[in-house]
Design a protein around this motif. Structure first.
Motif, PDB file in Angstrom:
ATOM      1  N   ASP A 199      85.332  75.463 119.391  1.00 16.61           N
ATOM      2  CA  ASP A 199      84.413  76.474 118.859  1.00 16.61           C
ATOM      3  C   ASP A 199      85.207  77.281 117.842  1.00 16.61           C
ATOM      4  OD1 ASP A 199      82.798  78.675 118.301  1.00 16.61           O
ATOM      5  OD2 ASP A 199      82.096  78.889 120.362  1.00 16.61           O
ATOM      6  N   LEU A 200      84.802  77.204 116.576  1.00 19.87           N
ATOM      7  CA  LEU A 200      85.603  77.770 115.492  1.00 19.87           C
ATOM      8  C   LEU A 200      85.158  79.169 115.087  1.00 19.87           C
ATOM      9  CD1 LEU A 200      85.782  74.547 113.269  1.00 19.87           C
ATOM     10  CD2 LEU A 200      87.158  75.170 115.275  1.00 19.87           C
ATOM     11  N   HIS A 201      84.234  79.761 115.845  1.00 22.55           N
ATOM     12  CA  HIS A 201      83.727  81.091 115.497  1.00 22.55           C
ATOM     13  C   HIS A 201      84.834  82.123 115.621  1.00 22.55           C
ATOM     14  CE1 HIS A 201      81.404  84.836 115.765  1.00 22.55           C
ATOM     15  NE2 HIS A 201      80.439  84.181 115.148  1.00 22.55           N
ATOM     16  N   SER A 202      84.858  83.077 114.685  1.00 26.93           N
ATOM     17  CA  SER A 202      85.931  84.074 114.668  1.00 26.93           C
ATOM     18  C   SER A 202      85.924  84.962 115.904  1.00 26.93           C
ATOM     19  CB  SER A 202      85.827  84.946 113.418  1.00 26.93           C
ATOM     20  OG  SER A 202      84.595  85.632 113.379  1.00 26.93           O
ATOM     21  N   LYS A 233      89.592  77.671 109.500  1.00 26.68           N
ATOM     22  CA  LYS A 233      88.761  77.172 110.596  1.00 26.68           C
ATOM     23  C   LYS A 233      89.337  75.877 111.167  1.00 26.68           C
ATOM     24  CE  LYS A 233      84.154  79.078 109.724  1.00 26.68           C
ATOM     25  NZ  LYS A 233      84.033  79.811 111.002  1.00 26.68           N
ATOM     26  N   LEU A 234      89.741  74.968 110.288  1.00 23.91           N
ATOM     27  CA  LEU A 234      90.219  73.685 110.788  1.00 23.91           C
ATOM     28  C   LEU A 234      91.605  73.795 111.411  1.00 23.91           C
ATOM     29  CD1 LEU A 234      88.792  71.081 108.274  1.00 23.91           C
ATOM     30  CD2 LEU A 234      87.829  72.008 110.383  1.00 23.91           C
ATOM     31  N   SER A 235      92.339  74.878 111.094  1.00 20.82           N
ATOM     32  CA  SER A 235      93.590  75.092 111.816  1.00 20.82           C
ATOM     33  C   SER A 235      93.314  75.426 113.278  1.00 20.82           C
ATOM     34  CB  SER A 235      94.408  76.210 111.153  1.00 20.82           C
ATOM     35  OG  SER A 235      93.884  77.495 111.443  1.00 20.82           O
ATOM     36  N   LYS A 236      92.149  76.015 113.536  1.00 19.48           N
ATOM     37  CA  LYS A 236      91.770  76.270 114.932  1.00 19.48           C
ATOM     38  C   LYS A 236      91.497  74.959 115.658  1.00 19.48           C
ATOM     39  CE  LYS A 236      89.451  80.649 113.792  1.00 19.48           C
ATOM     40  NZ  LYS A 236      88.165  81.372 113.921  1.00 19.48           N
ATOM     41  N   LEU A 237      90.770  74.035 114.999  1.00 21.10           N
ATOM     42  CA  LEU A 237      90.554  72.716 115.594  1.00 21.10           C
ATOM     43  C   LEU A 237      91.883  72.017 115.810  1.00 21.10           C
ATOM     44  CD1 LEU A 237      88.755  70.349 116.489  1.00 21.10           C
ATOM     45  CD2 LEU A 237      88.544  69.702 114.079  1.00 21.10           C
ATOM     46  N   CYS A 293      80.335  69.404 108.483  1.00 19.84           N
ATOM     47  CA  CYS A 293      80.787  70.394 107.507  1.00 19.84           C
ATOM     48  C   CYS A 293      80.594  71.800 108.065  1.00 19.84           C
ATOM     49  CB  CYS A 293      79.998  70.252 106.206  1.00 19.84           C
ATOM     50  SG  CYS A 293      80.026  68.573 105.516  1.00 19.84           S
ATOM     51  N   THR A 294      81.524  72.682 107.746  1.00 18.21           N
ATOM     52  CA  THR A 294      81.427  74.043 108.260  1.00 18.21           C
ATOM     53  C   THR A 294      80.499  74.919 107.435  1.00 18.21           C
ATOM     54  OG1 THR A 294      83.401  74.666 107.010  1.00 18.21           O
ATOM     55  CG2 THR A 294      83.718  73.979 109.301  1.00 18.21           C
ATOM     56  N   GLY A 295      80.106  74.474 106.244  1.00 15.22           N
ATOM     57  CA  GLY A 295      79.210  75.272 105.410  1.00 15.22           C
ATOM     58  C   GLY A 295      78.887  74.568 104.114  1.00 15.22           C
ATOM     59  N   VAL A 327      92.961  82.171 114.453  1.00 10.28           N
ATOM     60  CA  VAL A 327      94.006  81.376 113.825  1.00 10.28           C
ATOM     61  C   VAL A 327      95.329  81.701 114.519  1.00 10.28           C
ATOM     62  CG1 VAL A 327      95.276  80.934 111.689  1.00 10.28           C
ATOM     63  CG2 VAL A 327      92.798  81.301 111.617  1.00 10.28           C
ATOM     64  N   ASP A 328      96.013  80.657 114.974  1.00 12.28           N
ATOM     65  CA  ASP A 328      97.283  80.813 115.691  1.00 12.28           C
ATOM     66  C   ASP A 328      98.421  80.641 114.679  1.00 12.28           C
ATOM     67  OD1 ASP A 328      99.578  80.578 117.218  1.00 12.28           O
ATOM     68  OD2 ASP A 328      98.638  79.361 118.775  1.00 12.28           O
ATOM     69  N   LYS A 329      98.962  81.749 114.182  1.00 13.83           N
ATOM     70  CA  LYS A 329     100.025  81.684 113.175  1.00 13.83           C
ATOM     71  C   LYS A 329     101.309  81.085 113.738  1.00 13.83           C
ATOM     72  CE  LYS A 329      97.496  84.635 111.990  1.00 13.83           C
ATOM     73  NZ  LYS A 329      97.688  85.880 111.303  1.00 13.83           N
ATOM     74  N   GLY A 330     101.529  81.258 115.047  1.00 17.16           N
ATOM     75  CA  GLY A 330     102.691  80.610 115.664  1.00 17.16           C
ATOM     76  C   GLY A 330     102.572  79.093 115.612  1.00 17.16           C
TER      77      GLY A 330
END
Length: 375
Positions: A282-285, A272-276, A222-224, A290-293
């Motif tokens: 590593d999901l840290h900002s 965060k999970l869109s980054k995964l 879990c992320t938090g 976040v890749d909108k493309g």
């Protein structure tokens, strides 16, 4: 939640790291507000001032600044982030409280060093002070308690400011997100959990070991705290099956690859999970974005036309992209969950672990899921 061993879960991980927790800007603003409003009604500042956090903890905060007049009161608290490398550690957070006419309710203002929202896609309307929903509720609750103790009405204006906040905010993502003029007042639990990479990764490994020793066949990364609550609600997992992975999705997956369990649920915020889903472990900002493309490409796969895909590609935040797709009936949350699951399976490299993913929004509402699948 209960645990058969008492040795797992978020609290055990923090204890194992040996790191000292701290307090969020939201908790500090709540403490300052409580002290200021108490002084406005009683003529005297409580110092230290004690507040109640969302999970029931009752920390006390020393005051670093105070002013009192007939019309308003101000109190200030210095933020202690514990052992977390937080850019706001040591910042002086002030709350100025002024009584309003009966029926006005609680009104929030951004003082110097607190930002204002200028773009959609955040959990606040454009034009609002960057004081997030949970800190707002904490301040409302404490104002109501103080008012009840003194026979007053909870009708006040709260102006939150942060000394040098505009300068500090340049080291955050706020300007890029359209939060201008300073920092955000944040926090969902009131507590800053310190993330020393090596210590926290070691604590994740310990969490997996404890879960396996307790005979758990299903664990959740879990992320938090909000995602922990969601997993408990969806799957009914006990505390010692919950891994506070924070931003370290890769650490969970790599350790579970070597020490398998039958099932792994990954639960976290949509962004965060869109980054995964895009391949980041590593999901840290500060280390992935976040890749909108990528989200636009997923949206097309889910039936979005080119106009919607273009809107997604230029959205201010991941949440804004999700909202656009939800309004159009495009299941972007599910698509991200499936893509994140498939990335996790790639990291697991055929280990006998079934993986499912749950994406949530800031309130903990499930906005995307994937079916469990193994490699």
């Amino acid at each position: 939640m209960s645990s058969s061993t008492g040795g797992g879960g978020r609290s055990a991980q923090l204890k194992h790291t040996g790191l000292r927790h701290g307090w969020t800007t939201g908790a500090c603003a709540t403490a300052a507000t409580t002290a200021a409003y108490t002084a406005l009604l009683a003529g005297e500042f409580p110092d230290p001032v004690t507040i109640t956090l969302p999970k029931g903890q009752t920390p006390a905060f020393a005051l670093a600044a105070r002013e009192l007049s007939a019309q308003c009161a101000m109190a200030g608290v210095v933020k202690d982030a514990g052992d977390d490398p937080d850019v706001t550690h040591g910042a002086l957070i002030r709350a100025r409280v002024r009584a309003l006419a009966p029926g006005a309710g609680v009104v929030f203002r951004a003082g110097p060093g607190v930002g204002t929202v200028t773009r959609p896609g955040l959990p606040l309307d454009v034009g609002e002070p960057a004081i997030n929903p949970v800190p707002r509720q904490m301040m409302r609750d404490h104002v109501a308690e103080v008012a009840a103790r003194h026979g007053a009405r909870a009708d006040v204006e709260i102006t939150v400011s942060v000394d040098h906040g505009e300068e500090i905010a340049r080291s955050t993502w706020n300007p890029r997100l359209g939060i201008l003029g300073g920092l955000s007042i944040l926090g969902t639990t009131g507590i800053v959990v310190p993330y020393s990479c090596s210590a926290w990764i070691d604590s994740i490994r310990r969490g997996v070991d404890v879960a396996r020793a307790a005979g758990r066949t299903h664990v959740a990364g879990c992320t938090g705290s909000t995602s922990e609550k969601t997993v408990v609600a969806v799957h009914g997992l006990p505390e010692d099956a919950l891994l506070d992975m924070g931003d370290f999705a890769g650490a969970v997956l790599k350790y579970v690859r070597r020490h398998p369990v039958e099932r792994l649920t990954i639960c976290g915020g949509f962004a965060k999970l869109s980054k995964l889903a895009a391949g980041h472990l590593d999901l840290h900002s500060g280390r992935s974005q976040v890749d909108k493309g990528f989200l636009a490409a997923l949206a097309r796969r889910g039936g979005a036309d080119e106009a919607l895909a273009a809107q997604v590609a230029t959205a201010n935040t991941g949440l804004a992209a999700l909202q656009l797709c939800m309004a159009a009936g495009v299941p972007l949350g599910d698509l991200v969950a499936v893509a994140a699951r498939d990335q996790a399976l790639d990291v697991l490299r055929g280990a006998p672990v079934a993986v499912d993913v749950i994406c949530i929004d800031r309130a903990g509402t499930v906005v995307g899921t994937s079916e469990p699948r193994d490699g």
